[in-house]
Design an enzyme around this catalytic site. Structure first.
Site, PDB file in Angstrom:
ATOM      1  N   GLU A   9      23.367  -6.086  37.070  1.00 46.27           N
ATOM      2  CA  GLU A   9      22.039  -6.436  37.669  1.00 46.27           C
ATOM      3  C   GLU A   9      20.903  -6.458  36.632  1.00 46.27           C
ATOM      4  O   GLU A   9      20.057  -7.047  36.751  1.00 46.27           O
ATOM      5  CB  GLU A   9      21.493  -5.210  38.411  1.00 46.27           C
ATOM      6  CG  GLU A   9      22.356  -5.122  39.805  1.00 46.27           C
ATOM      7  CD  GLU A   9      22.237  -4.056  40.745  1.00 46.27           C
ATOM      8  OE1 GLU A   9      21.073  -3.603  40.862  1.00 46.27           O
ATOM      9  OE2 GLU A   9      22.939  -3.361  41.039  1.00 46.27           O
ATOM     10  N   ASP A  82      25.457  -2.462  40.982  1.00 43.40           N
ATOM     11  CA  ASP A  82      25.501  -1.035  40.865  1.00 43.40           C
ATOM     12  C   ASP A  82      26.360  -0.154  41.860  1.00 43.40           C
ATOM     13  O   ASP A  82      26.774  -1.068  42.700  1.00 43.40           O
ATOM     14  CB  ASP A  82      24.230  -0.150  41.078  1.00 43.40           C
ATOM     15  CG  ASP A  82      23.290  -0.391  39.781  1.00 43.40           C
ATOM     16  OD1 ASP A  82      23.855  -0.785  38.947  1.00 43.40           O
ATOM     17  OD2 ASP A  82      22.041  -0.265  40.107  1.00 43.40           O
ATOM     18  N   ASP A  84      26.697   1.506  44.658  1.00 50.59           N
ATOM     19  CA  ASP A  84      26.102   2.115  46.009  1.00 50.59           C
ATOM     20  C   ASP A  84      26.063   1.059  47.091  1.00 50.59           C
ATOM     21  O   ASP A  84      26.344  -0.357  46.709  1.00 50.59           O
ATOM     22  CB  ASP A  84      24.986   2.967  45.529  1.00 50.59           C
ATOM     23  CG  ASP A  84      23.823   1.866  44.939  1.00 50.59           C
ATOM     24  OD1 ASP A  84      23.997   0.709  44.766  1.00 50.59           O
ATOM     25  OD2 ASP A  84      22.647   2.372  44.467  1.00 50.59           O
ATOM     26  N   GLU A  86      23.318  -0.658  47.848  1.00 47.25           N
ATOM     27  CA  GLU A  86      22.526  -1.891  47.182  1.00 47.25           C
ATOM     28  C   GLU A  86      22.907  -2.579  46.366  1.00 47.25           C
ATOM     29  O   GLU A  86      23.275  -3.782  46.360  1.00 47.25           O
ATOM     30  CB  GLU A  86      21.156  -1.052  46.645  1.00 47.25           C
ATOM     31  CG  GLU A  86      19.908  -1.798  46.925  1.00 47.25           C
ATOM     32  CD  GLU A  86      19.236  -1.921  48.234  1.00 47.25           C
ATOM     33  OE1 GLU A  86      18.641  -2.844  48.384  1.00 47.25           O
ATOM     34  OE2 GLU A  86      19.599  -0.987  49.041  1.00 47.25           O
ATOM     35  N   TYR A 327      25.494   7.352  36.647  1.00 51.26           N
ATOM     36  CA  TYR A 327      24.469   6.470  37.723  1.00 51.26           C
ATOM     37  C   TYR A 327      23.770   7.605  37.962  1.00 51.26           C
ATOM     38  O   TYR A 327      23.992   8.587  38.806  1.00 51.26           O
ATOM     39  CB  TYR A 327      25.496   5.832  38.667  1.00 51.26           C
ATOM     40  CG  TYR A 327      24.774   4.973  39.559  1.00 51.26           C
ATOM     41  CD1 TYR A 327      23.680   3.855  38.795  1.00 51.26           C
ATOM     42  CD2 TYR A 327      24.690   4.938  40.885  1.00 51.26           C
ATOM     43  CE1 TYR A 327      23.062   3.032  39.721  1.00 51.26           C
ATOM     44  CE2 TYR A 327      23.821   4.158  41.820  1.00 51.26           C
ATOM     45  CZ  TYR A 327      22.981   3.182  41.234  1.00 51.26           C
ATOM     46  OH  TYR A 327      22.657   2.169  41.958  1.00 51.26           O
ATOM     47  N   ARG A 329      21.560   7.336  40.966  1.00 51.80           N
ATOM     48  CA  ARG A 329      21.285   7.340  42.425  1.00 51.80           C
ATOM     49  C   ARG A 329      22.466   7.924  43.250  1.00 51.80           C
ATOM     50  O   ARG A 329      23.622   7.314  43.393  1.00 51.80           O
ATOM     51  CB  ARG A 329      21.073   6.092  42.844  1.00 51.80           C
ATOM     52  CG  ARG A 329      19.671   5.350  42.327  1.00 51.80           C
ATOM     53  CD  ARG A 329      19.407   4.104  43.100  1.00 51.80           C
ATOM     54  NE  ARG A 329      18.187   3.568  42.504  1.00 51.80           N
ATOM     55  CZ  ARG A 329      17.924   2.649  41.367  1.00 51.80           C
ATOM     56  NH1 ARG A 329      18.832   2.688  40.828  1.00 51.80           N
ATOM     57  NH2 ARG A 329      16.733   2.338  41.200  1.00 51.80           N
ATOM     58  N   HIS A 374      30.100   9.530  44.421  1.00 53.35           N
ATOM     59  CA  HIS A 374      29.793   9.438  43.092  1.00 53.35           C
ATOM     60  C   HIS A 374      29.866  10.930  42.401  1.00 53.35           C
ATOM     61  O   HIS A 374      29.909  12.047  43.048  1.00 53.35           O
ATOM     62  CB  HIS A 374      28.478   8.848  42.798  1.00 53.35           C
ATOM     63  CG  HIS A 374      28.497   7.645  43.583  1.00 53.35           C
ATOM     64  ND1 HIS A 374      29.365   6.914  43.960  1.00 53.35           N
ATOM     65  CD2 HIS A 374      27.190   7.012  44.012  1.00 53.35           C
ATOM     66  CE1 HIS A 374      28.929   5.505  44.611  1.00 53.35           C
ATOM     67  NE2 HIS A 374      27.547   5.880  44.693  1.00 53.35           N
TER      68      HIS A 374
END
Length: 775
Positions: A9, A82, A84, A86, A327, A329, A374
C-alpha cells in the site's frame, strides 16, 4: 525484468520489503485505496440488490498504469496489502482496476500474501505460504462501505434541508456525537452537593507524623454526605478536641471557636496487614494504544496512528529500513511464542531472573466484538531497546516505541507484591479515624511500567511510621474540609475511544478519523483536550436522537457491527444485511421529511421581547452558534449573542474607544476569530476595528503614499504587514519592511528574511529583482 511483482500500500513499505526479497522481486505501492464509491448520488444501485458502482480514484490512475507496465513478463503477481478487511478489499479492488477479475486465463499466477510485521523472516514466510483473496473479508468491507454511503448520502441532504447546508451525518460519527452531547447535557443539568470530611494530623511519641480520615462519628459509620454542612462539621470538630475551626476559602467573618473543647484520647485500636498482588496490563490493541498514548504522551488518536504507521512500515536503523512494530490495527492481546521467548530473555538480562516468569502470561480480550486474528501491537524485535534505537528515531517515534516496548515487556514480568497496612484509631466514644499505607515488597512489572488513568483519582497511600495496637497518639491538628460533588467530566480522546470500544461501536482503526470529522465539521471542539459540543452539533444530535432514535442507539449500532463481523466470518451474506437496514431506514426518513420543518429545529421561542420594536425574541441557530434575534426581521434587525458555555445572554461590553466614523461608543464583541470592536450605532454605522490596535512600523506605504505599514495577523495566525488604509489600499508584505532603498532597482524599501540555514538577510520585495545582502 523481475519475475515476481509484489504490490503493497505505501512506498515506504515497498522500499523496506524489496530489500528483504532480492532481485527476483519488484515491489510497487498502490498508495492506499485505488477504487471507491464516488461521492455523489447513485453510486449504489439500490434497485439492483445494492450493487456498488466503484470508480478508480483519479489520483490512483498513474499508480495503476505503473503496475500494468511492470506486469509484462512476470510469473506471479503478489498482493501484499494490509492484513485486515481494508487491506483485503484493496487487493480485491486492485484486481478489478487492473482488469484481472475476469475469467480469462492469465500468463501469471495471482497470490495473496499476508504478514503482520515487516521483518525478513515474516516477509519470506508470507511469500512461501500464499493464499487466495478472502472474499468474506471483502464482503464485510463492502457492506460497511455501502452502509456508510447509504446513511451519509440520504441523511446528510436531509440535514441540509432541515438545519443548514453543508452538514453531514455518519453511521458511527453520529453515535460518537451523541455521546459527547449527552455528556454535556448531564453537566448542564448537574446540581452540586456540599459535603465535608474531617482529617487528623497525629504524632507518635517519637514525633513521627501520620494523617488519618474520620470514618465513624457519634457511633455511626460515615457515608459521603453524612457531614452535609459546616454546622455539622463544627459540632463534630468540637467533640474531637478542636478549638478554632479553620476558615474555608469562601468563608466570611471571624473563624468559629469551640467554647469548651473536650480532649479525647487518640489511640491505635486495630492494625490490619494484608498482602496484595498486582498484575500488569495486557499488551496493546489499537484502542488501548490510542488511549495510553493520549494519557501519557498527549498524542491525539490521529497522531498515534500516523506515528505507529511509520514504525510499522520501516525505519532505517543502520542496517537498512526495518519494521519496528507489528501491525497496529488489531483487537488482539495475543503474543507469538517468539515474542514471549524474546521478552523472557530481555527481562532476565536487564532485570534479573526473579523478574521473569517461568511460564508465559496470557490475556483475554474484554472488548465487545473483538477480532483476534492478529497479534497485539508489539516491537518486532524486543531485544532492541528504546535507548538503543533512540538515535534513529524522531522524538515522537521514540516516545511511542518506548511506550509499546515497555508495555510489551512489562506484561511478561512477575506480578508486584504489596504489603498493605490499615490502621484504625479511636478518638473517644463513638469516633474512629482510619489511615492506610502501602509498602512495595517486590516491584515486579511496576519497576518498568504502570498503566495510566483517565479521570479517576488514584488513592495515594504513603509509608506509615512503626505503630502498635494500644499506642496513644498526639493530636496536632484537625483538618475539616468542605467539598462539592463534581459533574461527570467531558470526554477526552482517550475516554471517548474507551467508551466506543466498550459499547462495541465502530472499529478501533476508524476512531481517529471519526473524532477528526467531528472537529472538522464544527460539531465539537477540542479545548484543553476535552470535547465540547458546538451549538450545531447539539442541534444535529437532538434531531437524530429524537427522530432517528434507533440509528443512533448504542446497542443497535453495536449489533450492526456484530452482523458485519458475521459477514467477515462467512456466517451471513452482506446484501440481505443491507436490505434489512435500508427498508425501515428509508421509510422513516420519508416520514420525517414531511413531519419536520426547519424552523422547529433551528428556532426556539423565548419570553423576551425586542427592546427596539417590542416584538418577541427567539433564539436562532446561526453559522457561528446560537443568538437572540427579533421576529420582526427584516424590518427589525436586532440581534444579541448567547454565551456558548452557559446559554445565557451576553451583554455587550462598552469600551473606552469612540467610533472614528460617527463618534458613537465602540462595543467589545466576540467573533469567529476572537474579540473585536464594533460601533454601537449599528446598523446605521457598520464600522469595526481590531480590539488591540495594530503595531505600526513607522514606514509610509509605498503604493498609496498616505497610509502606514502596520503589523497584522492572518486568519491562521501568521504575521504580515499591510497598509492601514485597507481596503482602499491593499498593499501588503509577508516579511518585516525595512526603510532602506534597494541599491539595484531603486524600490523604496527592503524586507528582512530569516532562514535557519542562511540566517538573517535583507531582500528586495519587488518582483524580478534578486537583490540580497546581509542584515
Amino acid at each position: 525484468m523481475s519475475q515476481n511483482l509484489v504490490i503493497v500500500e505505501s512506498p515506504a513499505k515497498a522500499k523496506t520489503i524489496e530489500k528483504f526479497l532480492g532481485p527476483e522481486f519488484k515491489v510497487l505501492a498502490s498508495f492506499g485505496h485505488v477504487r471507491a464509491l464516488p461521492s455523489k448520488q447513485g453510486s449504489v444501485d439500490i434497485d439492483h440488490d445494492f450493487e456498488p458502482k466503484y470508480a478508480v480514484l483519479p489520483e490512483s490512475k498513474k499508480h495503476i498504469d505503473a503496475i500494468k507496465k511492470e506486469m509484462k513478463g512476470i510469473q506471479s503477481l503478489m498482493l501484499a496489502t494490509d492484513p485486515d478487511r481494508e487491506g483485503e478489499a484493496i487487493s480485491w479492488h486492485l484486481l478489478a482496476a487492473l482488469g484481472l477479475d475476469g475469467k480469462k486465463k492469465l500468463p501469471f499466477e495471482i497470490k495473496r500474501v499476508v504478514f503482520h510485521e515487516i521483518t525478513k523472516d515474516a516477509i519470506l514466510n508470507a511469500v512461501r505460504n500464499p493464499r487466495g483473496i478472502a472474499l468474506d473479508l471483502v464482503d464485510a468491507q463492502q457492506a460497511r462501505s455501502v452502509l456508510d454511503y447509504l446513511v451519509g448520502f440520504t441523511l446528510s441532504p436531509f440535514l441540509w434541508k432541515k438545519i443548514r447546508y453543508g452538514l453531514s451525518a455518519g453511521r458511527v460519527q453520529s453515535v460518537a456525537l451523541r455521546l459527547i452531547c449527552e455528556r454535556e447535557k448531564e453537566i448542564q443539568a448537574f446540581n452540586e452537593q456540599e459535603y465535608w470530611t474531617i482529617g487528623a494530623k497525629l504524632d507518635t511519641k517519637k514525633g513521627q507524623s501520620l494523617t488519618a480520615g474520620l470514618v465513624e462519628a457519634e457511633g455511626k459509620k460515615l457515608a459521603k454526605f453524612d457531614i452535609p454542612d459546616r454546622d455539622t462539621a463544627f459540632r463534630i470538630f468540637g467533640q474531637l478536641g478542636g478549638k478554632e475551626f479553620p476558615q474555608q476559602p469562601d468563608d466570611a467573618g471571624a473563624p468559629l471557636v469551640v467554647k469548651d473543647p473536650v480532649k479525647p484520647v487518640y489511640r491505635v485500636e486495630k492494625i490490619t496487614k494484608s498482602e496484595r498482588k498486582r498484575q500488569p496490563s495486557p499488551p496493546f490493541t489499537t484502542s488501548t494504544l490510542q488511549q495510553e498514548a493520549a494519557r501519557k504522551l498527549g498524542f491525539s488518536a490521529k497522531k498515534t496512528m500516523s506515528t505507529a504507521q511509520k514504525l510499522y512500515e520501516g525505519i532505517d536503523i543502520g542496517e537498512g529500513a526495518v519494521g519496528l512494530i507489528t501491525y497496529m490495527r488489531t483487537d488482539s492481546v495475543v503474543l507469538s511464542n517468539q515474542a514471549l521467548d524474546e521478552a523472557k530473555a530481555v527481562i532476565s538480562s536487564l532485570y534479573g531472573k526473579e523478574y521473569a516468569l517461568e511460564k508465559p502470561r496470557f490475556f483475554k480480550n474484554k472488548a465487545k466484538n473483538a477480532q483476534e486474528a492478529h497479534e497485539a501491537v508489539r516491537p518486532t524485535y524486543i531485544s532492541k531497546t528504546p535507548i538503543e534505537l533512540k538515535k534513529f528515531l524522531s522524538s515522537d517515534q521514540f516516545k511511542l516505541y518506548d511506550l509499546i516496548w515497555k508495555r510489551t515487556v512489562a506484561c511478561q514480568m512477575a506480578e508486584a507484591l504489596l504489603d498493605q497496612t490499615s490502621v484504625d484509631i479511636s478518638a473517644g466514644e463513638g469516633f474512629k479515624f482510619r489511615t492506610a499505607g502501602t509498602v512495595i515488597r517486590f516491584p515486579g512489572f511496576m519497576k518498568l511500567y504502570i498503566e495510566g488513568v483517565d479521570d479517576e483519582v488514584e488513592e495515594k497511600e504513603g509509608l506509615l511510621p512503626p505503630l502498635n495496637e494500644g499506642d496513644v497518639l498526639n493530636l496536632q491538628q484537625l483538618l475539616p474540609e468542605r467539598h462539592f460533588t463534581q459533574p461527570p467530566p467531558r470526554y477526552t480522546e482517550a475516554t471517548l475511544v474507551k467508551t466506543l470500544e466498550e459499547y462495541g461501536i465502530g472499529r478501533p482503526s476508524t476512531y481517529a478519523s471519526i473524532m477528526n470529522t467531528l472537529t472538522e465539521r464544527k460539531y465539537a471542539r477540542l479545548d484543553k483536550k476535552r470535547f465540547f459540543p458546538e451549538d450545531v452539533g447539539m442541534v444535529v444530535s437532538d434531531l437524530l436522537t429524537n427522530h432517528f432514535t434507533q440509528y443512533v442507539d448504542y446497542n443497535f449500532t453495536a449489533n450492526l457491527e456484530e452482523e458485519l463481523d458475521m459477514v467477515s466470518r462467512g456466517e451471513k451474506h452482506w446484501r440481505p444485511l443491507l436490505q434489512e437496514f435500508w427498508g425501515p431506514f428509508i421509510n422513516l426518513l420519508k416520514l420525517k421529511e414531511g413531519e419536520l420543518h426547519k424552523s422547529d429545529l433551528t428556532t426556539e421561542a423565548t419570553d423576551e421581547v425586542c427592546p427596539e420594536c417590542g416584538k418577541p425574541l427567539v433564539v436562532k441557530l446561526g453559522k457561528f452558534g446560537k443568538f437572540y434575534a427579533c421576529t420582526g426581521y427584516p424590518e427589525c434587525r436586532y440581534i444579541r449573542p448567547l454565551d456558548k458555555e452557559t446559554g445565557e445572554v451576553v451583554e455587550p461590553v462598552i469600551s473606552e474607544e469612540v467610533c472614528d466614523k460617527c463618534g458613537s461608543k465602540m462595543l467589545i464583541k466576540d467573533g469567529r476569530f476572537g474579540k473585536y470592536l464594533a460601533c454601537s450605532a449599528y446598523p446605521n454605522c457598520k464600522n469595526i476595528q481590531p480590539l488591540v490596535k495594530p503595531k505600526g512600523t513607522g514606514i509610509t506605504c509605498v503604493e498609496c503614499g498616505k497610509g502606514e505599514l502596520i503589523e497584522k495577523k492572518s486568519r491562521f495566525g501568521k504575521l504580515f504587514y499591510s497598509c492601514n488604509r485597507y481596503p482602499e489600499c491593499k498593499f501588503a508584505l509577508w516579511d518585516l519592511p525595512v526603510q532602506q532603498k534597494c541599491p539595484k532597482c531603486g524600490f523604496p524599501l527592503l524586507v528582512k528574511k530569516v532562514y535557519k540555514r542562511e540566517g538573517e538577510f535583507l531582500k528586495c520585495p519587488k518582483e524580478g529583482c534578486d537583490y540580497k545582502s546581509n542584515a
